[in-house]
Design an enzyme around this catalytic site. Structure first.
Site, short mmCIF file in Angstrom:
data_model
loop_
_atom_site.label_atom_id
_atom_site.label_comp_id
_atom_site.label_asym_id
_atom_site.label_seq_id
_atom_site.Cartn_x
_atom_site.Cartn_y
_atom_site.Cartn_z
N ASN A 1 -1.17 3.89 -9.57
CA ASN A 1 -1.07 4.01 -8.11
C ASN A 1 0.40 3.92 -7.74
OD1 ASN A 1 -1.16 3.73 -5.36
ND2 ASN A 1 -2.17 1.72 -5.37
N GLU B 1 -4.33 -3.10 0.15
CA GLU B 1 -3.26 -2.85 1.13
C GLU B 1 -3.81 -2.09 2.32
OE1 GLU B 1 -0.41 -1.14 -1.59
OE2 GLU B 1 -0.19 -3.12 -2.51
C1 PEP Z 1 -2.32 -1.91 -7.20
O1 PEP Z 1 -1.60 -1.63 -6.26
O2 PEP Z 1 -3.45 -1.41 -7.27
C2 PEP Z 1 -1.81 -2.84 -8.20
C3 PEP Z 1 -2.66 -3.33 -9.08
O3 PEP Z 1 -0.49 -3.15 -8.14
P1 PEP Z 1 0.35 -4.01 -9.24
O4 PEP Z 1 -0.01 -3.45 -10.59
O5 PEP Z 1 1.78 -3.76 -8.88
O6 PEP Z 1 -0.07 -5.43 -9.08
#
Ligand code: PEP
Length: 258
Positions: free
Chosen positions: A14, A103
């Site tokens: 992502n 988010e």
């Molecule tokens: C995400 O945004 O889905 C995520 C898991 O971010 P991170 O790996 O940066 O914690």
């Protein structure tokens, strides 16, 4: 009945609101070169921002890496200024759409009901959803993790038939572990993944539960990926920060079949 061995792990990056079209295309090319060898072992999915979908899709053409969007609107078209629909995402080559990311829930007010409308729109367009669920720190500390995750699953997957449910990807992402550098322990992840699979069995039957793929997300890095992905009910990862560096993301993908 499918077992862990039959469920092909799915590892998705992502990219959030990072990278210009040119930067995204360059990263996709780098990953395509690095991951060309994983054809059968792992499904690899890249989710750049909307503006980079088309060029990244071009860079992935005739490869075994799939394109995903990070969100969509629930309607197929109409007067929804600033929005993008599932058929539009299909048109630029997407296979997956990430829905209900924390988010989006926390910063943009997404509800389980809204996620459900989008899940249905994604299936109607011939795409597949990656449906994110997960508890906040306060909910975990209050002993409500499993209840919160069950509520998000019931809301997000409401009204699906068994065939659709089996093809959806579920991402368990504890909110307190996203972008914080704090990861769930493999035991914490496995506990919730087993709960999710149990919930799916109750809602859609044992066959669906055995087939559905459940990703873990939350500060997955090359040095913790093997341990997390080695759990019996963890079928891949949804990766944020570490997916922006080709070497790190490639190492995580490789941990999925090590
Ligand atoms: C995400 O945004 O889905 C995520 C898991 O971010 P991170 O790996 O940066 O914690």
């Amino acid at each position: 009945m499918p077992t862990r061995k039959d469920r092909r792990p799915v590892v998705a990056g992502n990219w959030k609101m990072h990278k210009t079209a040119a930067e995204a295309q360059a990263l996709a090319r780098e990953l395509r070169n690095a991951l060309g060898v994983v054809r059968d072992q792992v499904e690899v999915v890249l989710a750049p921002p909307f503006t980079a979908l088309y060029p990244v899709g071009k860079a992935l053409e005739d490869s075994n890496l799939y394109l995903a969007a990070q969100n969509c609107h629930a309607e197929a078209q109409g007067a929804f200024t600033g929005e993008v629909s599932a058929p539009m995402l299909k048109d630029v080559g997407c296979r997956y759409v990430i829905l209900g990311h924390s988010e989006r829930r926390q910063l943009f007010g997404e509800t389980d009901e809204g996620v459900n409308r989008k899940v249905k729109a994604v299936f109607a367009a011939g795409l597949l959803p990656i449906v994110c669920v997960g508890e906040t720190l306060q909910e975990r500390e209050g002993g409500r993790t499993l209840e919160v995750v069950s509520r998000q699953l019931a809301g997000g997957l409401a009204g699906l038939d068994a065939a659709a449910a089996a093809r959806a990807v579920i991402a368990y992402e504890p909110v307190w572990a996203i972008g914080t550098g704090k990861t769930a322990t493999s035991a914490q992840a496995q506990e919730v993944h087993a709960h999710i699979r149990g919930w799916v069995a109750q809602a859609f039957g044992k066959e669906v539960a055995a087939a559905v793929r459940i990703q873990y997300g939350g500060s997955v890095k090359p040095d913790n990926a093997a341990e997390l992905l080695g759990q019996p009910d963890v079928d891949g990862a949804l990766v944020g920060g570490a997916s922006l560096k080709a070497a790190d993301f490639a190492a995580i993908v490789k941990a999925a079949f090590a």
